[in-house]
Motif scaffolding. Structure first.
Motif, PDB file in Angstrom:
ATOM      1  N   SER A 160     -26.314 -24.214   4.508  1.00  0.00           N
ATOM      2  CA  SER A 160     -25.852 -23.636   3.245  1.00  0.00           C
ATOM      3  C   SER A 160     -26.111 -22.127   3.241  1.00  0.00           C
ATOM      4  O   SER A 160     -27.013 -21.623   3.897  1.00  0.00           O
ATOM      5  CB  SER A 160     -26.560 -24.301   2.060  1.00  0.00           C
ATOM      6  OG  SER A 160     -27.933 -24.000   2.068  1.00  0.00           O
ATOM      7  N   THR A 161     -25.280 -21.437   2.483  1.00  0.00           N
ATOM      8  CA  THR A 161     -25.392 -19.992   2.323  1.00  0.00           C
ATOM      9  C   THR A 161     -24.916 -19.657   0.913  1.00  0.00           C
ATOM     10  O   THR A 161     -24.597 -20.554   0.135  1.00  0.00           O
ATOM     11  CB  THR A 161     -24.560 -19.252   3.392  1.00  0.00           C
ATOM     12  OG1 THR A 161     -24.855 -17.858   3.316  1.00  0.00           O
ATOM     13  CG2 THR A 161     -23.077 -19.505   3.255  1.00  0.00           C
ATOM     14  N   HIS A 162     -24.855 -18.401   0.583  1.00  0.00           N
ATOM     15  CA  HIS A 162     -24.311 -18.008  -0.719  1.00  0.00           C
ATOM     16  C   HIS A 162     -22.789 -17.981  -0.627  1.00  0.00           C
ATOM     17  O   HIS A 162     -22.225 -17.674   0.429  1.00  0.00           O
ATOM     18  CB  HIS A 162     -24.830 -16.638  -1.131  1.00  0.00           C
ATOM     19  CG  HIS A 162     -26.302 -16.634  -1.406  1.00  0.00           C
ATOM     20  ND1 HIS A 162     -26.852 -17.212  -2.525  1.00  0.00           N
ATOM     21  CD2 HIS A 162     -27.332 -16.153  -0.685  1.00  0.00           C
ATOM     22  CE1 HIS A 162     -28.155 -17.077  -2.481  1.00  0.00           C
ATOM     23  NE2 HIS A 162     -28.478 -16.439  -1.377  1.00  0.00           N
ATOM     24  N   THR A 163     -22.142 -18.289  -1.718  1.00  0.00           N
ATOM     25  CA  THR A 163     -20.682 -18.252  -1.771  1.00  0.00           C
ATOM     26  C   THR A 163     -20.197 -16.868  -1.349  1.00  0.00           C
ATOM     27  O   THR A 163     -20.705 -15.861  -1.827  1.00  0.00           O
ATOM     28  CB  THR A 163     -20.185 -18.584  -3.189  1.00  0.00           C
ATOM     29  OG1 THR A 163     -20.685 -19.867  -3.546  1.00  0.00           O
ATOM     30  CG2 THR A 163     -18.671 -18.594  -3.264  1.00  0.00           C
ATOM     31  N   GLY A 164     -19.251 -16.848  -0.426  1.00  0.00           N
ATOM     32  CA  GLY A 164     -18.697 -15.600   0.076  1.00  0.00           C
ATOM     33  C   GLY A 164     -19.323 -15.132   1.379  1.00  0.00           C
ATOM     34  O   GLY A 164     -18.789 -14.234   2.031  1.00  0.00           O
ATOM     35  N   LEU A 165     -20.450 -15.729   1.784  1.00  0.00           N
ATOM     36  CA  LEU A 165     -21.110 -15.332   3.034  1.00  0.00           C
ATOM     37  C   LEU A 165     -20.837 -16.299   4.183  1.00  0.00           C
ATOM     38  O   LEU A 165     -21.440 -16.173   5.248  1.00  0.00           O
ATOM     39  CB  LEU A 165     -22.623 -15.211   2.833  1.00  0.00           C
ATOM     40  CG  LEU A 165     -23.106 -14.014   2.030  1.00  0.00           C
ATOM     41  CD1 LEU A 165     -24.622 -14.033   1.914  1.00  0.00           C
ATOM     42  CD2 LEU A 165     -22.655 -12.721   2.678  1.00  0.00           C
ATOM     43  N   GLU A 166     -19.927 -17.241   3.986  1.00  0.00           N
ATOM     44  CA  GLU A 166     -19.652 -18.237   5.028  1.00  0.00           C
ATOM     45  C   GLU A 166     -19.203 -17.583   6.336  1.00  0.00           C
ATOM     46  O   GLU A 166     -19.703 -17.935   7.410  1.00  0.00           O
ATOM     47  CB  GLU A 166     -18.582 -19.235   4.564  1.00  0.00           C
ATOM     48  CG  GLU A 166     -18.926 -20.003   3.316  1.00  0.00           C
ATOM     49  CD  GLU A 166     -18.490 -19.309   2.038  1.00  0.00           C
ATOM     50  OE1 GLU A 166     -18.638 -19.922   0.971  1.00  0.00           O
ATOM     51  OE2 GLU A 166     -18.005 -18.168   2.086  1.00  0.00           O
TER      52      GLU A 166
END
Length: 90
Positions: free
Chosen positions: A6-12
Motif C-alpha cells: 500500500s501507498t498513498h493515493t497518487g504515489l502508485e
C-alpha cells in the motif's frame, strides 16, 4: 509468493519505479495498491525496511499458506534477543 504494497493515493507509479530500481516487477491493482509477484520471505523483509513510498507490505494469506509461512509480523522491530527466541519457537 505475491505481495500487495500500500501507498498513498497518487504515489502508485512512484512506488512501482522504486520497486523496479530494487529489481522487482510490479503492477498497480487499484488506487493506493501495488502487486509484486515472485518474492521471497527475505524480499518481503527487505521491502518493509527499504521502500520509502510504501506504507505497508502485505502477504496474501492464501499464498503464505501455500508457501508454508509460519509467521507474519506486522511490526518487525524486535530486539535481537526476542527475535532469536521467536525464531527458535518457529
Amino acid at each position: 509468493m505475491e505481495l500487495i504494497i500500500s501507498t498513498h493515493t497518487g504515489l502508485e507509479d512512484t512506488l512501482i519505479h522504486e520497486l523496479k530500481m530494487h529489481g522487482f516487477e510490479a503492477e498497480k491493482v487499484k488506487s493506493a495498491k501495488v502487486r509484486v509477484k515472485g518474492v521471497s520471505e527475505e524480499d518481503c523483509a527487505f521491502l518493509n525496511y527499504s521502500l520509502r513510498t510504501a506504507n505497508r507490505v502485505f502477504y496474501l494469506i492464501e499464498e503464505a499458506k501455500k508457501d508454508n509461512i509460519k509467521a507474519i509480523f506486522t511490526q518487525p522491530e524486535f530486539s535481537p534477543k526476542i527475535a532469536n527466541i521467536m525464531a527458535k519457537e518457529l
